[in-house]
Design a protein around this motif. Structure first.
Motif, PDB file in Angstrom:
ATOM      1  N   GLN A 142      23.258  30.972  61.221  1.00 55.56           N
ATOM      2  CA  GLN A 142      23.847  32.027  60.405  1.00 55.56           C
ATOM      3  C   GLN A 142      23.186  32.055  59.031  1.00 55.56           C
ATOM      4  OE1 GLN A 142      27.887  30.388  60.928  1.00 55.56           O
ATOM      5  NE2 GLN A 142      28.525  32.412  61.637  1.00 55.56           N
ATOM      6  N   ILE A 143      23.222  33.252  58.442  1.00 55.76           N
ATOM      7  CA  ILE A 143      22.757  33.440  57.067  1.00 55.76           C
ATOM      8  C   ILE A 143      23.971  33.814  56.221  1.00 55.76           C
ATOM      9  CG2 ILE A 143      21.360  34.852  55.516  1.00 55.76           C
ATOM     10  CD1 ILE A 143      19.655  33.046  57.148  1.00 55.76           C
ATOM     11  N   PHE A 144      24.142  33.122  55.098  1.00 51.78           N
ATOM     12  CA  PHE A 144      25.208  33.443  54.150  1.00 51.78           C
ATOM     13  C   PHE A 144      24.603  33.681  52.772  1.00 51.78           C
ATOM     14  CE2 PHE A 144      27.647  31.000  57.342  1.00 51.78           C
ATOM     15  CZ  PHE A 144      28.624  31.944  57.618  1.00 51.78           C
ATOM     16  N   TYR A 145      25.213  34.618  52.063  1.00 46.79           N
ATOM     17  CA  TYR A 145      24.804  34.925  50.692  1.00 46.79           C
ATOM     18  C   TYR A 145      25.951  34.563  49.748  1.00 46.79           C
ATOM     19  CZ  TYR A 145      21.061  37.752  52.762  1.00 46.79           C
ATOM     20  OH  TYR A 145      19.963  38.190  53.475  1.00 46.79           O
ATOM     21  N   ILE A 146      25.640  33.841  48.695  1.00 48.62           N
ATOM     22  CA  ILE A 146      26.619  33.474  47.670  1.00 48.62           C
ATOM     23  C   ILE A 146      26.269  34.192  46.375  1.00 48.62           C
ATOM     24  CG2 ILE A 146      27.530  31.588  46.259  1.00 48.62           C
ATOM     25  CD1 ILE A 146      27.255  29.777  48.621  1.00 48.62           C
ATOM     26  N   ASN A 147      27.263  34.819  45.783  1.00 45.87           N
ATOM     27  CA  ASN A 147      27.078  35.602  44.559  1.00 45.87           C
ATOM     28  C   ASN A 147      26.943  34.670  43.357  1.00 45.87           C
ATOM     29  OD1 ASN A 147      27.024  37.547  42.597  1.00 45.87           O
ATOM     30  ND2 ASN A 147      29.045  38.383  43.028  1.00 45.87           N
ATOM     31  N   LEU A 148      25.827  34.767  42.644  1.00 44.84           N
ATOM     32  CA  LEU A 148      25.593  33.940  41.465  1.00 44.84           C
ATOM     33  C   LEU A 148      25.896  34.679  40.168  1.00 44.84           C
ATOM     34  CD1 LEU A 148      22.263  32.141  42.446  1.00 44.84           C
ATOM     35  CD2 LEU A 148      24.626  31.426  42.851  1.00 44.84           C
ATOM     36  N   GLN A 149      26.319  35.920  40.275  1.00 46.13           N
ATOM     37  CA  GLN A 149      26.683  36.651  39.062  1.00 46.13           C
ATOM     38  C   GLN A 149      28.023  36.151  38.537  1.00 46.13           C
ATOM     39  OE1 GLN A 149      26.567  40.761  40.409  1.00 46.13           O
ATOM     40  NE2 GLN A 149      24.670  41.103  39.266  1.00 46.13           N
ATOM     41  N   GLU A 150      28.305  36.500  37.287  1.00 44.94           N
ATOM     42  CA  GLU A 150      29.593  36.169  36.706  1.00 44.94           C
ATOM     43  C   GLU A 150      30.679  36.993  37.397  1.00 44.94           C
ATOM     44  OE1 GLU A 150      31.822  36.306  32.308  1.00 44.94           O
ATOM     45  OE2 GLU A 150      29.727  36.927  32.536  1.00 44.94           O
ATOM     46  N   ILE A 151      31.672  36.316  37.946  1.00 45.51           N
ATOM     47  CA  ILE A 151      32.795  36.991  38.604  1.00 45.51           C
ATOM     48  C   ILE A 151      33.832  37.278  37.529  1.00 45.51           C
ATOM     49  CG2 ILE A 151      34.454  36.914  40.482  1.00 45.51           C
ATOM     50  CD1 ILE A 151      31.574  36.687  41.396  1.00 45.51           C
ATOM     51  N   LYS A 152      33.983  38.545  37.177  1.00 43.20           N
ATOM     52  CA  LYS A 152      34.822  38.923  36.035  1.00 43.20           C
ATOM     53  C   LYS A 152      36.166  39.498  36.495  1.00 43.20           C
ATOM     54  CE  LYS A 152      30.644  40.245  33.465  1.00 43.20           C
ATOM     55  NZ  LYS A 152      29.967  41.356  32.751  1.00 43.20           N
ATOM     56  N   GLY A 153      37.037  39.648  35.503  1.00 44.44           N
ATOM     57  CA  GLY A 153      38.297  40.358  35.728  1.00 44.44           C
ATOM     58  C   GLY A 153      39.306  39.636  36.588  1.00 44.44           C
ATOM     59  N   ILE A 154      39.277  38.304  36.617  1.00 40.50           N
ATOM     60  CA  ILE A 154      40.281  37.552  37.371  1.00 40.50           C
ATOM     61  C   ILE A 154      41.537  37.487  36.510  1.00 40.50           C
ATOM     62  CG2 ILE A 154      40.785  35.411  38.579  1.00 40.50           C
ATOM     63  CD1 ILE A 154      37.764  34.876  38.638  1.00 40.50           C
ATOM     64  N   ARG A 155      42.597  38.111  36.961  1.00 41.97           N
ATOM     65  CA  ARG A 155      43.805  38.233  36.150  1.00 41.97           C
ATOM     66  C   ARG A 155      44.633  36.945  36.173  1.00 41.97           C
ATOM     67  NH1 ARG A 155      44.813  43.494  34.740  1.00 41.97           N
ATOM     68  NH2 ARG A 155      43.576  45.074  35.857  1.00 41.97           N
ATOM     69  N   PHE A 156      45.297  36.700  35.042  1.00 42.08           N
ATOM     70  CA  PHE A 156      46.235  35.581  34.968  1.00 42.08           C
ATOM     71  C   PHE A 156      47.437  36.004  34.126  1.00 42.08           C
ATOM     72  CE2 PHE A 156      43.808  34.949  31.086  1.00 42.08           C
ATOM     73  CZ  PHE A 156      44.778  34.590  30.158  1.00 42.08           C
ATOM     74  N   GLY A 157      48.552  35.358  34.353  1.00 39.33           N
ATOM     75  CA  GLY A 157      49.767  35.606  33.591  1.00 39.33           C
ATOM     76  C   GLY A 157      50.700  34.426  33.741  1.00 39.33           C
ATOM     77  N   THR A 158      51.383  34.075  32.671  1.00 41.53           N
ATOM     78  CA  THR A 158      52.286  32.930  32.699  1.00 41.53           C
ATOM     79  C   THR A 158      53.658  33.372  33.199  1.00 41.53           C
ATOM     80  OG1 THR A 158      52.809  33.346  30.374  1.00 41.53           O
ATOM     81  CG2 THR A 158      51.073  31.752  30.851  1.00 41.53           C
ATOM     82  N   ALA A 159      54.080  32.819  34.311  1.00 42.91           N
ATOM     83  CA  ALA A 159      55.379  33.189  34.876  1.00 42.91           C
ATOM     84  C   ALA A 159      56.520  32.687  34.005  1.00 42.91           C
ATOM     85  CB  ALA A 159      55.509  32.630  36.289  1.00 42.91           C
ATOM     86  N   SER A 160      56.387  31.502  33.434  1.00 45.78           N
ATOM     87  CA  SER A 160      57.402  30.948  32.536  1.00 45.78           C
ATOM     88  C   SER A 160      56.786  30.772  31.149  1.00 45.78           C
ATOM     89  CB  SER A 160      57.911  29.601  33.065  1.00 45.78           C
ATOM     90  OG  SER A 160      56.828  28.695  33.223  1.00 45.78           O
ATOM     91  N   PRO A 161      57.616  30.808  30.089  1.00 43.67           N
ATOM     92  CA  PRO A 161      57.078  30.703  28.721  1.00 43.67           C
ATOM     93  C   PRO A 161      56.394  29.360  28.476  1.00 43.67           C
ATOM     94  CG  PRO A 161      59.336  31.526  28.715  1.00 43.67           C
ATOM     95  CD  PRO A 161      59.065  31.055  30.098  1.00 43.67           C
ATOM     96  N   LEU A 162      55.368  29.398  27.641  1.00 43.76           N
ATOM     97  CA  LEU A 162      54.649  28.198  27.223  1.00 43.76           C
ATOM     98  C   LEU A 162      55.130  27.805  25.832  1.00 43.76           C
ATOM     99  CD1 LEU A 162      51.017  29.233  28.265  1.00 43.76           C
ATOM    100  CD2 LEU A 162      52.729  28.075  29.646  1.00 43.76           C
ATOM    101  N   ASN A 163      55.382  26.507  25.636  1.00 43.58           N
ATOM    102  CA  ASN A 163      55.843  26.067  24.319  1.00 43.58           C
ATOM    103  C   ASN A 163      54.668  25.934  23.361  1.00 43.58           C
ATOM    104  OD1 ASN A 163      55.164  23.750  26.068  1.00 43.58           O
ATOM    105  ND2 ASN A 163      55.547  22.552  24.224  1.00 43.58           N
ATOM    106  N   TYR A 164      54.916  26.270  22.092  1.00 38.90           N
ATOM    107  CA  TYR A 164      53.876  26.246  21.063  1.00 38.90           C
ATOM    108  C   TYR A 164      54.528  25.864  19.736  1.00 38.90           C
ATOM    109  CZ  TYR A 164      49.566  27.653  18.669  1.00 38.90           C
ATOM    110  OH  TYR A 164      48.387  27.657  17.952  1.00 38.90           O
ATOM    111  N   PHE A 165      54.187  24.694  19.208  1.00 36.75           N
ATOM    112  CA  PHE A 165      54.736  24.288  17.916  1.00 36.75           C
ATOM    113  C   PHE A 165      53.854  24.863  16.809  1.00 36.75           C
ATOM    114  CE2 PHE A 165      55.243  21.590  14.214  1.00 36.75           C
ATOM    115  CZ  PHE A 165      56.622  21.521  14.118  1.00 36.75           C
ATOM    116  N   ASP A 166      54.478  25.690  15.957  1.00 35.97           N
ATOM    117  CA  ASP A 166      53.754  26.353  14.877  1.00 35.97           C
ATOM    118  C   ASP A 166      54.123  25.671  13.559  1.00 35.97           C
ATOM    119  OD1 ASP A 166      52.971  28.246  12.790  1.00 35.97           O
ATOM    120  OD2 ASP A 166      52.588  29.628  14.436  1.00 35.97           O
ATOM    121  N   ASN A 167      53.112  25.106  12.886  1.00 31.29           N
ATOM    122  CA  ASN A 167      53.357  24.407  11.630  1.00 31.29           C
ATOM    123  C   ASN A 167      53.839  25.353  10.529  1.00 31.29           C
ATOM    124  OD1 ASN A 167      52.593  21.836  12.576  1.00 31.29           O
ATOM    125  ND2 ASN A 167      50.436  22.345  12.326  1.00 31.29           N
ATOM    126  N   PHE A 168      53.408  26.617  10.576  1.00 30.62           N
ATOM    127  CA  PHE A 168      53.800  27.580   9.548  1.00 30.62           C
ATOM    128  C   PHE A 168      55.304  27.836   9.610  1.00 30.62           C
ATOM    129  CE2 PHE A 168      54.604  31.993   8.247  1.00 30.62           C
ATOM    130  CZ  PHE A 168      54.124  31.949   6.944  1.00 30.62           C
TER     131      PHE A 168
END
Length: 407
Positions: free
Chosen positions: A126-152
């Motif tokens: 078999q012959i397979f081709y693998i894409n070496l270009q940058e794979i863009k636009g992969i979406r992400f989202g946080t289902a639960s809130p992330l904690n962030y301590f703000d010094n200000f």
């Protein structure tokens, strides 16, 4: 079995005029990470070669490799040869592997040595081709809130992040062996992204915590995409590169949203900071009064009741101001009385407040009113006026009217 680069001078018209079979990539899109090579014949549409044996590559078959692709020659599930250099290649059963890395690092040949075919007459090719270009636009989202301590704000805040990230395959052989299901011939990034997305979000939490530790304001996070990419790279790249032959290229945070409690705290802190400015505070008070008068005019119980409420509020505020003013005035009167009661010692010249000189102990001099005597006009009794003029004569009880002694 290996690849030999075909002479470009032989490529004139259609490829099928020169060779028996030509292999081209199947379906390709911006999110494709792997696709199978399919046979193309003259005067036929792209698809499987129905006249030949399935999954058998005849001697002399030409393989077309496009830019930013890596072609893998697979035999019985094992990688026989590969190339990442664009062009046309001829399959020769008696040739040694060519291993043309193209723009990939030389270290990929070490990966090939770990997974190369060790054996005998091939059974499934078999012959397979693998894409070496940058794979863009992969979406992400946080289902639960992330904690962030703000010094200000000096508080633990919670946020949700949404955006996209991109990856690039840097070791195609390792990616093929460890990331691609071996029963698949067409793979999009969405097909295998569930596990990677979970790992990405875990690394995102770590990266955001690192930004918090570095003192970044929470409101600056959306503008720190490049810094976030750097943090993510430090956390994920080594693991993903070593295990799966891919790495993160960039992270773009499209939006940051805060939880309701965090938003209330931020607004309260910002309002307090603004009211610390006298000019802003004065404008706020005037605006509040104007808003109160406006609301009083539309009071459902009558405008009069509304204005009474406004007046009561303003009087209450005025009461505080008057009380402060009275306290001020009392303090000033006290200071004036102290100045009035002060006296200068005749012996040493010391300025004093009490009954005795604080320097030499001399008593405060006493002052006596001058004796002024007048007669009562009613009974002619002599009355001493040193302590003031009485309203009634102490002798006859009549309203006192003074006359000189000689009358």
């Amino acid at each position: 079995m290996g690849l030999i680069k075909a002479a470009t001078s032989m490529i004139g018209g259609g490829l099928a005029d020169q060779w028996v079979e030509v292999i081209e990539p199947d379906r390709l899109s911006d999110t494709t990470v792997l696709t199978k090579g399919v046979k193309v014949r003259k005067d036929s549409k792209r698809g499987a070669n129905k006249k030949g044996t399935a999954d058998v590559l005849t001697d002399g078959t030409v393989v077309h490799v496009y830019p930013n692709m890596m072609m893998l020659l697979v035999d019985g599930g094992k990688i026989i040869d590969y190339t990442a250099e664009e062009g046309y290649y001829t399959i020769e059963n008696n040739s040694a592997p060519s291993m043309l890395n193209g723009s990939l690092k030389e270290a990929i040949s070490e990966t090939f040595d770990r997974f190369k075919y060790g054996g005998v007459t091939p059974q499934k090719q078999q012959i397979f081709y693998i894409n070496l270009q940058e794979i863009k636009g992969i979406r992400f989202g946080t289902a639960s809130p992330l904690n962030y301590f703000d010094n200000f704000y000096n508080a633990e805040l919670f946020l949700r992040a949404h955006g996209t990230y991109s990856i690039k395959i840097t070791d195609p052989i390792l990616f093929y062996k460890n990331a691609i299901p071996h029963d698949r011939t067409q793979v999009e990034i969405q097909d295998i992204n569930e596990q990677y997305l979970a790992e990405f979000l875990t690394a995102l939490q770590t990266s955001i915590n690192q930004m918090s530790a570095d003192g970044e304001r929470i409101s600056y996070v959306p503008s720190k995409s490049m810094a976030l990419s750097k943090y993510m790279s430090q956390i994920l790249d080594d693991e993903w590169r070593e295990l799966r032959g891919m790495e993160i290229v960039s992270v773009a945070v499209a939006s940051i949203s805060y939880t309701d409690d965090s938003m209330k705290l931020i607004n309260m802190r910002n309002q307090g900071a603004m009211l610390g400015d006298p000019g802003i505070r004065e404008g706020y008070v005037q605006g509040a009064v104007a808003e109160g008068i406006k609301n009083a005019g539309s009071n459902p119980n009558g405008a009069t009741n509304g204005f009474m409420g406004v007046n009561l509020g303003m009087n209450a505020a005025g009461g505080f101001i008057n009380q402060a003013s009275q306290n001020n005035q009392a303090q000033m009167q006290q200071q004036a009385q102290q100045a009035k009661d002060s006296w200068t010692c005749g012996e040493c010249g010391q300025e004093n407040q009490g009954k005795f000189c604080s320097n030499c102990g001399s008593p405060k001099p006493t002052t006596t009113a001058a004796s002024i005597k007048m007669k009562c006009a009613a009974c002619h009794a002599v009355v001493d006026l040193a302590n003031g003029v009485p309203k009634f004569c102490p002798e006859c009880g009549q309203p006192f009217q003074a006359i000189p002694l000689d009358e």
